[in-house]
Every structure is written in C-alpha cells, then in structure tokens.
Motif scaffolding. Structure first.
Motif, PDB file in Angstrom:
ATOM      1  N   LEU A 151       0.458  -4.915 -31.988  1.00  0.00           N
ATOM      2  CA  LEU A 151       0.687  -4.249 -30.708  1.00  0.00           C
ATOM      3  C   LEU A 151      -0.552  -4.315 -29.832  1.00  0.00           C
ATOM      4  O   LEU A 151      -0.470  -4.585 -28.626  1.00  0.00           O
ATOM      5  CB  LEU A 151       1.096  -2.791 -30.957  1.00  0.00           C
ATOM      6  CG  LEU A 151       1.303  -1.898 -29.739  1.00  0.00           C
ATOM      7  CD1 LEU A 151       2.325  -2.495 -28.781  1.00  0.00           C
ATOM      8  CD2 LEU A 151       1.739  -0.500 -30.176  1.00  0.00           C
ATOM      9  N   ARG A 152      -1.708  -4.095 -30.429  1.00  0.00           N
ATOM     10  CA  ARG A 152      -2.954  -4.131 -29.666  1.00  0.00           C
ATOM     11  C   ARG A 152      -3.252  -5.550 -29.145  1.00  0.00           C
ATOM     12  O   ARG A 152      -3.857  -5.715 -28.088  1.00  0.00           O
ATOM     13  CB  ARG A 152      -4.101  -3.634 -30.550  1.00  0.00           C
ATOM     14  CG  ARG A 152      -5.446  -3.611 -29.855  1.00  0.00           C
ATOM     15  CD  ARG A 152      -6.538  -3.064 -30.754  1.00  0.00           C
ATOM     16  NE  ARG A 152      -6.496  -1.613 -30.788  1.00  0.00           N
ATOM     17  CZ  ARG A 152      -6.701  -0.872 -31.863  1.00  0.00           C
ATOM     18  NH1 ARG A 152      -6.933  -1.459 -33.023  1.00  0.00           N
ATOM     19  NH2 ARG A 152      -6.675   0.438 -31.804  1.00  0.00           N
ATOM     20  N   ILE A 206       5.068  -3.465 -26.603  1.00  0.00           N
ATOM     21  CA  ILE A 206       5.230  -2.012 -26.540  1.00  0.00           C
ATOM     22  C   ILE A 206       6.691  -1.592 -26.418  1.00  0.00           C
ATOM     23  O   ILE A 206       7.097  -0.571 -26.977  1.00  0.00           O
ATOM     24  CB  ILE A 206       4.391  -1.398 -25.380  1.00  0.00           C
ATOM     25  CG1 ILE A 206       4.473   0.131 -25.415  1.00  0.00           C
ATOM     26  CG2 ILE A 206       4.825  -1.942 -24.038  1.00  0.00           C
ATOM     27  CD1 ILE A 206       4.032   0.769 -26.715  1.00  0.00           C
ATOM     28  N   GLY A 207       7.508  -2.359 -25.701  1.00  0.00           N
ATOM     29  CA  GLY A 207       8.921  -1.988 -25.585  1.00  0.00           C
ATOM     30  C   GLY A 207       9.597  -1.920 -26.942  1.00  0.00           C
ATOM     31  O   GLY A 207      10.280  -0.943 -27.275  1.00  0.00           O
ATOM     32  N   GLY A 208       9.385  -2.965 -27.749  1.00  0.00           N
ATOM     33  CA  GLY A 208       9.958  -2.971 -29.096  1.00  0.00           C
ATOM     34  C   GLY A 208       9.354  -1.911 -29.982  1.00  0.00           C
ATOM     35  O   GLY A 208      10.041  -1.332 -30.833  1.00  0.00           O
ATOM     36  N   ALA A 209       8.046  -1.643 -29.796  1.00  0.00           N
ATOM     37  CA  ALA A 209       7.384  -0.620 -30.611  1.00  0.00           C
ATOM     38  C   ALA A 209       7.977   0.755 -30.349  1.00  0.00           C
ATOM     39  O   ALA A 209       8.228   1.528 -31.287  1.00  0.00           O
ATOM     40  CB  ALA A 209       5.886  -0.620 -30.325  1.00  0.00           C
ATOM     41  N   VAL A 210       8.194   1.094 -29.096  1.00  0.00           N
ATOM     42  CA  VAL A 210       8.771   2.396 -28.755  1.00  0.00           C
ATOM     43  C   VAL A 210      10.154   2.546 -29.378  1.00  0.00           C
ATOM     44  O   VAL A 210      10.474   3.589 -29.980  1.00  0.00           O
ATOM     45  CB  VAL A 210       8.831   2.575 -27.227  1.00  0.00           C
ATOM     46  CG1 VAL A 210       9.728   3.755 -26.849  1.00  0.00           C
ATOM     47  CG2 VAL A 210       7.431   2.762 -26.652  1.00  0.00           C
ATOM     48  N   THR A 270       8.782  -5.713 -33.969  1.00  0.00           N
ATOM     49  CA  THR A 270       9.436  -6.894 -33.400  1.00  0.00           C
ATOM     50  C   THR A 270      10.930  -6.909 -33.704  1.00  0.00           C
ATOM     51  O   THR A 270      11.607  -7.899 -33.407  1.00  0.00           O
ATOM     52  CB  THR A 270       8.792  -8.190 -33.939  1.00  0.00           C
ATOM     53  OG1 THR A 270       9.057  -8.312 -35.342  1.00  0.00           O
ATOM     54  CG2 THR A 270       7.295  -8.207 -33.692  1.00  0.00           C
ATOM     55  N   ARG A 271      11.444  -5.841 -34.298  1.00  0.00           N
ATOM     56  CA  ARG A 271      12.865  -5.796 -34.670  1.00  0.00           C
ATOM     57  C   ARG A 271      13.747  -6.047 -33.443  1.00  0.00           C
ATOM     58  O   ARG A 271      13.648  -5.351 -32.427  1.00  0.00           O
ATOM     59  CB  ARG A 271      13.198  -4.431 -35.272  1.00  0.00           C
ATOM     60  CG  ARG A 271      14.625  -4.331 -35.810  1.00  0.00           C
ATOM     61  CD  ARG A 271      14.903  -2.938 -36.354  1.00  0.00           C
ATOM     62  NE  ARG A 271      14.056  -2.626 -37.505  1.00  0.00           N
ATOM     63  CZ  ARG A 271      14.334  -2.984 -38.750  1.00  0.00           C
ATOM     64  NH1 ARG A 271      15.427  -3.699 -39.010  1.00  0.00           N
ATOM     65  NH2 ARG A 271      13.508  -2.640 -39.732  1.00  0.00           N
ATOM     66  N   SER A 272      14.621  -7.034 -33.560  1.00  0.00           N
ATOM     67  CA  SER A 272      15.513  -7.366 -32.454  1.00  0.00           C
ATOM     68  C   SER A 272      16.758  -8.075 -33.001  1.00  0.00           C
ATOM     69  O   SER A 272      16.624  -9.024 -33.781  1.00  0.00           O
ATOM     70  CB  SER A 272      14.802  -8.279 -31.444  1.00  0.00           C
ATOM     71  OG  SER A 272      15.650  -8.578 -30.353  1.00  0.00           O
TER      72      SER A 272
END
Length: 424
Positions: free
Chosen positions: A285-286, A293-297, A354-356
């Motif tokens: 993420l960093r 960040i979208g996927g992390a949230v 990264t889950r999608s």
C-alpha cells in the motif's frame, strides 16, 4: 438432519448464537462457527435459554450465507426492518419519546425520510467535506506525533469521524466533548456489552436523550438563523415542502453518531491492526498509495465487518436458503459470516488489499437500507491512512486491540501504539 437436530448439534458444539456466552468467545472461534453453519442445508433456529431473554429476545433464524443475506436485504417487502432491526427491539415508549430510527423503518416512511436526507448531500457539500476530512486527518496525526499517546482510539480513530460529522452538521465546538462521551454510553443500548455479567440499563437511553436535546436546540436556532451546514438544510422545507422535524432530526443525528462514528472508528482501528500484522500488505500500500488504497479500504471493511448483524421480521411467506419462512418469524442477517463465505471469496480468511472483485456486505447487502454513510467512511479512512502511511514517523501498534463483547458490532475498546523510528 432436521432443524431440531441442527439446533442441538449447535449447542453441543458451542455454536449457540442466542447464548451471550457465544459472543464472548475469541473472534476466530466465532468465525469458525459461522463457517460450520454455512455448511448446513438450511438456516438454523436459535432460541434463547431461560435467563438470557434480556439479551437475545425472541427465537431467530441465522442467515449466514452471502447469497441469503443479500437476498433478504434486497427483499424489504418480505424481510422488514420494523418493528426493530437490533436486539432487543426498541420499546414503544422509546420510539414515542425519541422518534423512530431509519434503521427500523420500511416502505414509504423510510423512502420519504431517506429522500429528504439524500437531497441535502449536494456535490458542493460533499466536495467541501472531502477537503475538510483531509485537513482534519493531517492535524490529528500531527497531534499524535507531538503528544505520543498510548492509545490510538481516542487520539485519532474516534476523533476523525466525530469531528467530520459535527463539522458537517454544524455542531458548535463547545458541545463536542460531551457528545463524544454520550456516544460511548449510547452504544451500550445495543449488543451484549456488559460490566461483569450484566449490562448497565438506562445509560444508553439517557445519552440518547441528551443528544436529542442538543439537536432540538440547534434545530430551533437554525430555523431562525440558517447557516451553511447540514442541520440548516435538513430543518428547512425544500420545494416539495419536505423537511425534518426536531424529533426526526434528533433521531437521525443519534443514528449518524452512534452508527457513523462507531463503525468508522472500528474499521480504522482494525485497519491499523491488520496492516501492522501483515507488513507485506502495508508496504504494498505504501509503495503506491493511490493505486491500492481503494482496494485496501474495501478489504479492511470486509475482513473486520464493523457491523456484525441486523435483524429482520418476515412479513410474508418466502423460500430462502432451503427453508420456507413464515410471517412473524425473525431472521438475523449475519454480515460477519457472509463476508467470509467461501462460495464468494477465495481464501476468505486471508487479508489481501488486491482482492478483486470484493462484493462484501460491510455496508449492508444493498436494497433501501444500504449505508448512507458509506462514501463518507471511505473518504475518512483514505485520508487518515494516507497520513499514517506517508509520514516519516512510523506509527505502530504495541499490542493486540482490546475487543468489546458484542453481538452487534466488532468494536475496538483500545489499541496500544507507539511512535517508531524515522523512515529514511
């Protein structure tokens, strides 16, 4: 296996969702119990034992599969929120005194109230709010670095969503410390949070009453002298003559604070803990914050599921998940189980930013009760994690989060932290 056999098997295996003791089990044990329930042919009926009625109320069927929770959420004419979506259901006198909450409404009543509120979230208001969130997040992290607090919850996790909502509503600064204290007290009105073995009755009601009084006074003032805030917009009639009464405004504000502040603070805290436990995900993420960040949230919300469940009452006969439900029966929509459903999520216990796709039900399962504050929560989490992960000072947890026993929300009581070495 019959339903009766299933219930007996569940209790024997310590999977009795109607027993308050179940909600004191470590979270992994509860998630494992949900996984076993998902394997059964049909939803299981859980009946409170004698002496536990004050917590569990009436018998209920547990909806644990992603598809079943989503179907029930999107079929409100069958699975109604009224008379109450939480356990225990709100008393009639409480509704009369405080007004009915949107989460307990259905049909035209709910649609009208949601329409009034949604119209006030204009693009101009949301744009100004997003800028304000960024400034607030930066200031709070500055203060953390300067003051070096030992607990993340009061220093940033709780303050950001509270300040955002109070700014949005136009709550004067002098009222905010008292409101913050009332939120914690009001949260005892739901779930099974207890001191020792018993809940503390009355404190949640008194806290809600105090917040209602604050909003009633502010509503009267804004009707006389409107300002550029959400309260002024909500209490003034629009072109269709629609506006909120003082009691409706108070009920909405209580929901916004107890639901919006609590859920976001918990998601933020779980996010900090998850990223710290999975340094490879934190460094990913960093490495490209805007990309990930979208996927992390979304993954933080899925993995932590801040709201564990809501209840529904069956209005008409309906077949779902291998069972025919009858009018008057109660069902629990267990989002915490649906978000770990193996039929939908590959390796559901894995934390993967990264889950999608990630069709989690952390903001509800769609339908008319989908969370109004979902966009706001995403903005707050994005802004705060940007500040936490892009500073030169490293902020780390120094212990596991202390979770509060509850069958309603995945609440974090405290999260110890420290300021680490400077990143070069």
């Amino acid at each position: 296996m019959t339903v009766t056999d299933q219930v007996s098997d569940d209790r024997a295996a310590h999977r009795d969702l109607a027993d308050p003791a179940f909600w004191q089990l470590p979270r992994p044990e509860r998630l494992a119990a949900f996984a076993r329930l998902r394997e059964l042919e049909a939803p299981v009926l859980f009946t409170p034992r004698p002496g536990t009625a004050r917590t569990s109320g009436k018998p209920f069927y547990a909806l644990v599969r992603h598809a079943d929770v989503m179907t029930a959420s999107r079929t409100p004419k069958v699975f109604a929120s009224a008379p109450g979506a939480t356990t225990p259901e709100p008393a009639g006198w409480a509704k009369a005194l405080f007004g009915n909450s949107m989460v307990n409404m259905d049909g035209a009543e709910h649609a009208a109230l949601r329409r009034i509120i949604s119209r006030r979230f204009t693009p101009r208001l949301l744009a100004a709010t997003e800028e304000n969130i960024g400034r607030l997040a930066g200031r709070l992290v500055d203060e953390m670095i300067a003051e070096r607090p030992g607990d993340f919850m009061p220093s940033a996790a709780s303050r950001l969503p509270l300040e955002v909502i109070c700014d949005l509503m136009g709550i004067p600064a002098e009222h905010r410390p008292r409101i913050a204290a009332q939120i914690d007290h009001a949260s005892e009105q739901v779930g099974v949070e207890r001191r020792g073995r018993l809940r503390i009755p009355g404190r949640g009601t008194a806290s809600l009453a105090m917040m209602q009084l604050v909003m009633a006074r502010l509503a009267r003032e804004r009707r006389r002298r409107p300002q550029d805030d959400l309260v002024s917009a909500l209490v003034r009639a629009d072109v269709d003559g629609e506006g909120l009464s003082s009691r409706e405004l108070g009920a909405f504000f209580s929901l916004l604070l107890v639901a919006g502040v609590e859920t976001t603070r918990n998601a933020i805290a779980h996010g900090v803990s998850l990223l710290d436990r999975h340094p490879e995900q934190r460094e990913l993420l960093r490495s490209d914050f805007d990309r990930y960040i979208g996927g992390a949230v979304e993954e933080i919300v899925r993995h932590s599921t801040p709201i564990i469940q809501f209840r529904r009452t069956v209005v008409s006969e309906f077949e779902l998940g291998g069972r025919t439900f009858l009018p008057g029966e109660k069902v629990a929509l267990l989002y915490a189980s649906a978000n770990r459903d193996e039929a939908v999520f590959t390796r559901p216990d894995l934390f993967d930013i990264t889950r999608s796709p990630n069709p989690h039900l952390g903001y509800g399962g769609g339908g008319p009760h989908h969370c109004l504050g979902a966009h706001l929560a995403r903005l707050e989490m994005t802004a705060l994690f940007r500040e936490l992960l892009t500073r030169r000072t490293v902020i780390r947890r120094t212990g596991e989060p202390r979770l509060v026993d509850s069958n309603f929300d995945n609440r974090v009581g405290s999260l110890p932290l420290s300021m680490g070495p400077t990143v070069t």
